[in-house]
Design a protein around this motif. Structure first.
Motif, PDB file in Angstrom:
ATOM      1  N   VAL A 204      -0.584   8.900  -6.473  1.00 45.96           N
ATOM      2  CA  VAL A 204      -1.380   7.662  -6.414  1.00 45.96           C
ATOM      3  C   VAL A 204      -2.429   7.653  -7.517  1.00 45.96           C
ATOM      4  O   VAL A 204      -2.584   6.661  -8.242  1.00 45.96           O
ATOM      5  CB  VAL A 204      -2.031   7.506  -5.027  1.00 45.96           C
ATOM      6  CG1 VAL A 204      -2.967   6.298  -5.008  1.00 45.96           C
ATOM      7  CG2 VAL A 204      -0.954   7.355  -3.951  1.00 45.96           C
TER       8      VAL A 204
ATOM      9  N   GLN B 174       6.918   3.424  -4.446  1.00 50.17           N
ATOM     10  CA  GLN B 174       7.240   2.123  -3.870  1.00 50.17           C
ATOM     11  C   GLN B 174       6.099   1.132  -4.081  1.00 50.17           C
ATOM     12  O   GLN B 174       6.332  -0.045  -4.374  1.00 50.17           O
ATOM     13  CB  GLN B 174       7.571   2.272  -2.384  1.00 50.17           C
ATOM     14  CG  GLN B 174       7.878   0.971  -1.662  1.00 50.17           C
ATOM     15  CD  GLN B 174       9.193   0.319  -2.068  1.00 50.17           C
ATOM     16  OE1 GLN B 174       9.852   0.745  -3.017  1.00 50.17           O
ATOM     17  NE2 GLN B 174       9.573  -0.726  -1.363  1.00 50.17           N
ATOM     18  N   TRP B 175       4.883   1.592  -3.950  1.00 55.62           N
ATOM     19  CA  TRP B 175       3.703   0.773  -4.243  1.00 55.62           C
ATOM     20  C   TRP B 175       3.791   0.209  -5.659  1.00 55.62           C
ATOM     21  O   TRP B 175       3.627  -1.002  -5.876  1.00 55.62           O
ATOM     22  CB  TRP B 175       2.473   1.648  -4.062  1.00 55.62           C
ATOM     23  CG  TRP B 175       1.188   1.230  -4.681  1.00 55.62           C
ATOM     24  CD1 TRP B 175       0.544   0.032  -4.531  1.00 55.62           C
ATOM     25  CD2 TRP B 175       0.336   2.045  -5.506  1.00 55.62           C
ATOM     26  NE1 TRP B 175      -0.651   0.057  -5.217  1.00 55.62           N
ATOM     27  CE2 TRP B 175      -0.793   1.272  -5.816  1.00 55.62           C
ATOM     28  CE3 TRP B 175       0.436   3.343  -5.997  1.00 55.62           C
ATOM     29  CZ2 TRP B 175      -1.840   1.767  -6.616  1.00 55.62           C
ATOM     30  CZ3 TRP B 175      -0.588   3.845  -6.780  1.00 55.62           C
ATOM     31  CH2 TRP B 175      -1.712   3.056  -7.083  1.00 55.62           C
TER      32      TRP B 175
ATOM     33  N   SER C 240       0.826  -1.205   0.000  1.00 54.94           N
ATOM     34  CA  SER C 240       0.000   0.000   0.000  1.00 54.94           C
ATOM     35  C   SER C 240       0.861   1.257   0.000  1.00 54.94           C
ATOM     36  O   SER C 240       1.804   1.382   0.782  1.00 54.94           O
ATOM     37  CB  SER C 240      -0.883   0.015   1.248  1.00 54.94           C
ATOM     38  OG  SER C 240      -1.363   1.318   1.512  1.00 54.94           O
ATOM     39  N   PRO C 241       0.544   2.248  -0.859  1.00 55.91           N
ATOM     40  CA  PRO C 241       1.313   3.502  -0.835  1.00 55.91           C
ATOM     41  C   PRO C 241       1.196   4.216   0.496  1.00 55.91           C
ATOM     42  O   PRO C 241       2.136   4.876   0.949  1.00 55.91           O
ATOM     43  CB  PRO C 241       0.693   4.321  -1.968  1.00 55.91           C
ATOM     44  CG  PRO C 241      -0.672   3.751  -2.174  1.00 55.91           C
ATOM     45  CD  PRO C 241      -0.542   2.291  -1.860  1.00 55.91           C
ATOM     46  N   TYR C 242       0.042   4.067   1.141  1.00 52.42           N
ATOM     47  CA  TYR C 242      -0.181   4.745   2.413  1.00 52.42           C
ATOM     48  C   TYR C 242       0.553   4.039   3.551  1.00 52.42           C
ATOM     49  O   TYR C 242       1.073   4.696   4.465  1.00 52.42           O
ATOM     50  CB  TYR C 242      -1.685   4.837   2.682  1.00 52.42           C
ATOM     51  CG  TYR C 242      -2.397   5.523   1.552  1.00 52.42           C
ATOM     52  CD1 TYR C 242      -2.308   6.898   1.388  1.00 52.42           C
ATOM     53  CD2 TYR C 242      -3.116   4.795   0.603  1.00 52.42           C
ATOM     54  CE1 TYR C 242      -2.928   7.547   0.330  1.00 52.42           C
ATOM     55  CE2 TYR C 242      -3.734   5.427  -0.464  1.00 52.42           C
ATOM     56  CZ  TYR C 242      -3.632   6.805  -0.595  1.00 52.42           C
ATOM     57  OH  TYR C 242      -4.227   7.438  -1.652  1.00 52.42           O
TER      58      TYR C 242
ATOM     59  N   GLY D 102       5.896   6.920  -1.262  1.00 53.80           N
ATOM     60  CA  GLY D 102       4.997   5.795  -1.033  1.00 53.80           C
ATOM     61  C   GLY D 102       4.323   5.316  -2.302  1.00 53.80           C
ATOM     62  O   GLY D 102       4.163   4.111  -2.527  1.00 53.80           O
ATOM     63  N   GLY D 103       3.938   6.251  -3.177  1.00 50.23           N
ATOM     64  CA  GLY D 103       3.309   5.871  -4.436  1.00 50.23           C
ATOM     65  C   GLY D 103       4.253   5.128  -5.358  1.00 50.23           C
ATOM     66  O   GLY D 103       3.884   4.138  -5.993  1.00 50.23           O
TER      67      GLY D 103
ATOM     68  N   TRP E  32       3.338   2.498   3.109  1.00 47.34           N
ATOM     69  CA  TRP E  32       4.748   2.841   2.924  1.00 47.34           C
ATOM     70  C   TRP E  32       5.047   4.246   3.449  1.00 47.34           C
ATOM     71  O   TRP E  32       6.141   4.507   3.955  1.00 47.34           O
ATOM     72  CB  TRP E  32       5.168   2.673   1.462  1.00 47.34           C
ATOM     73  CG  TRP E  32       5.674   1.277   1.243  1.00 47.34           C
ATOM     74  CD1 TRP E  32       5.011   0.237   0.644  1.00 47.34           C
ATOM     75  CD2 TRP E  32       6.933   0.765   1.663  1.00 47.34           C
ATOM     76  NE1 TRP E  32       5.781  -0.895   0.668  1.00 47.34           N
ATOM     77  CE2 TRP E  32       6.975  -0.597   1.291  1.00 47.34           C
ATOM     78  CE3 TRP E  32       8.026   1.301   2.330  1.00 47.34           C
ATOM     79  CZ2 TRP E  32       8.072  -1.418   1.561  1.00 47.34           C
ATOM     80  CZ3 TRP E  32       9.128   0.490   2.607  1.00 47.34           C
ATOM     81  CH2 TRP E  32       9.141  -0.850   2.229  1.00 47.34           C
ATOM     82  N   ARG E  33       4.107   5.157   3.363  1.00 49.50           N
ATOM     83  CA  ARG E  33       4.301   6.463   4.005  1.00 49.50           C
ATOM     84  C   ARG E  33       4.569   6.262   5.502  1.00 49.50           C
ATOM     85  O   ARG E  33       5.475   6.883   6.077  1.00 49.50           O
ATOM     86  CB  ARG E  33       3.057   7.339   3.818  1.00 49.50           C
ATOM     87  CG  ARG E  33       2.774   7.761   2.399  1.00 49.50           C
ATOM     88  CD  ARG E  33       1.494   8.603   2.329  1.00 49.50           C
ATOM     89  NE  ARG E  33       1.090   8.848   0.946  1.00 49.50           N
ATOM     90  CZ  ARG E  33       0.047   9.569   0.576  1.00 49.50           C
ATOM     91  NH1 ARG E  33      -0.708  10.144   1.512  1.00 49.50           N
ATOM     92  NH2 ARG E  33      -0.260   9.740  -0.699  1.00 49.50           N
TER      93      ARG E  33
ATOM     94  N   ARG F 178      14.203   9.038  -6.163  1.00 54.65           N
ATOM     95  CA  ARG F 178      13.624   7.769  -5.724  1.00 54.65           C
ATOM     96  C   ARG F 178      14.711   6.780  -5.324  1.00 54.65           C
ATOM     97  O   ARG F 178      14.574   6.058  -4.325  1.00 54.65           O
ATOM     98  CB  ARG F 178      12.755   7.166  -6.841  1.00 54.65           C
ATOM     99  CG  ARG F 178      12.011   5.897  -6.411  1.00 54.65           C
ATOM    100  CD  ARG F 178      11.342   5.207  -7.579  1.00 54.65           C
ATOM    101  NE  ARG F 178      12.329   4.692  -8.529  1.00 54.65           N
ATOM    102  CZ  ARG F 178      12.016   3.973  -9.604  1.00 54.65           C
ATOM    103  NH1 ARG F 178      10.753   3.712  -9.882  1.00 54.65           N
ATOM    104  NH2 ARG F 178      12.964   3.550 -10.413  1.00 54.65           N
TER     105      ARG F 178
ATOM    106  N   ASP G 139      -1.858  12.103  -2.996  1.00 54.38           N
ATOM    107  CA  ASP G 139      -3.087  11.351  -3.241  1.00 54.38           C
ATOM    108  C   ASP G 139      -3.562  11.506  -4.683  1.00 54.38           C
ATOM    109  O   ASP G 139      -3.920  10.529  -5.351  1.00 54.38           O
ATOM    110  CB  ASP G 139      -4.197  11.826  -2.308  1.00 54.38           C
ATOM    111  CG  ASP G 139      -3.961  11.460  -0.852  1.00 54.38           C
ATOM    112  OD1 ASP G 139      -3.036  10.669  -0.578  1.00 54.38           O
ATOM    113  OD2 ASP G 139      -4.692  11.988   0.011  1.00 54.38           O
TER     114      ASP G 139
END
Length: 232
Positions: free
Chosen positions: A108, A192-193, A18-20, A189-190, A22-23, A213, A104
């Motif tokens: 994402v 990495q997702w 999840s991108p969130y 996070g995005g 990972w944040r 990155r 977001d």
């Protein structure tokens, strides 16, 4: 002190995506805090319902739940003020709120149609069926494959949308300045997702965003890079 983190996984419990989540993972590492990972899947909503959420991340601090990545970041900042700051002060926190929306919507939201049909490949049958039916409904009944058919053109537009980051990196190494902070983790996070679930190449190797990155993949002793993912 006990910290536990519900985070989204598929068939591989060691592959959070999840991108969130990972944040939150990056925020915890920034604070020097370790949390026990509690693998969670799309069809396991009953596991987090008692904590007042239908989505992850959910952080448990001595069994007290904190829900939503932005709320968790603020909680960590306020609860552990003696540890490295995620925001660098109230001004940084205010600006990070805008970056949270950018993450977001532009990150994402921009990445999702480029990798959407790759995500079920990482899921067990029940979770893949849930993901397909719920996401296809969001896109007016289009299949995941139909949504993703234009991704070769879509990624060009996505890369253009990152120009604000490239301009920033002309004068500083990170969104947070000379060192990364929560603004960087929001956006990272995005990426990495996408890296975890899809082999699709989002960035060209000569892009300053790619270089940024890479540095975050190596942060915290390579925590993100060593997490299973594709070489993109």
């Amino acid at each position: 002190m006990s910290l536990k983190l519900f985070e989204l996984v598929g068939t591989d419990a060691a592959r959070p995506f999840s991108p969130y989540c990972w944040r939150t993972r990056m925020a915890l590492a920034h604070k020097g805090l370790a949390a026990e990972s509690l693998p969670w899947r799309f069809t396991e909503k009953s596991a987090i319902a008692p904590h007042g959420s239908e989505k992850v991340p959910v952080l448990l601090h001595d069994d007290k739940p904190v829900v939503d990545s932005w709320a968790i970041a603020n909680y960590l900042e306020d609860t552990f003020p003696d540890r490295p700051s995620l925001f660098g002060g109230e001004g940084g926190r205010a600006m990070a709120r805008m970056i949270n929306a950018f993450g977001d919507i532009a990150i994402v939201g921009g990445i999702f149609p480029l990798i959407i049909a790759d995500i079920p490949k990482n899921l067990a049958d029940a979770d893949a069926a849930y993901f397909r039916s719920s996401r296809e409904a969001r896109f007016g009944g289009k299949t995941l494959e139909e949504i993703m058919t234009s991704r070769d053109a879509g990624v060009v537009a996505f890369r253009k949308s990152l120009e604000v980051m490239r301009q920033t990196f002309k004068t500083q190494a990170y969104l947070g300045g000379s060192a990364p902070n929560y603004a960087d983790y929001i956006v990272f996070g995005g990426f990495q997702w996408a890296r975890v679930v899809s082999p699709f190449k989002l960035l060209e190797a000569d892009d300053p965003v790619y270089a940024w990155r890479e540095k975050l993949l190596d942060a915290f002793d390579g925590m993100a890079r060593t997490s299973p993912g594709h070489a993109v």
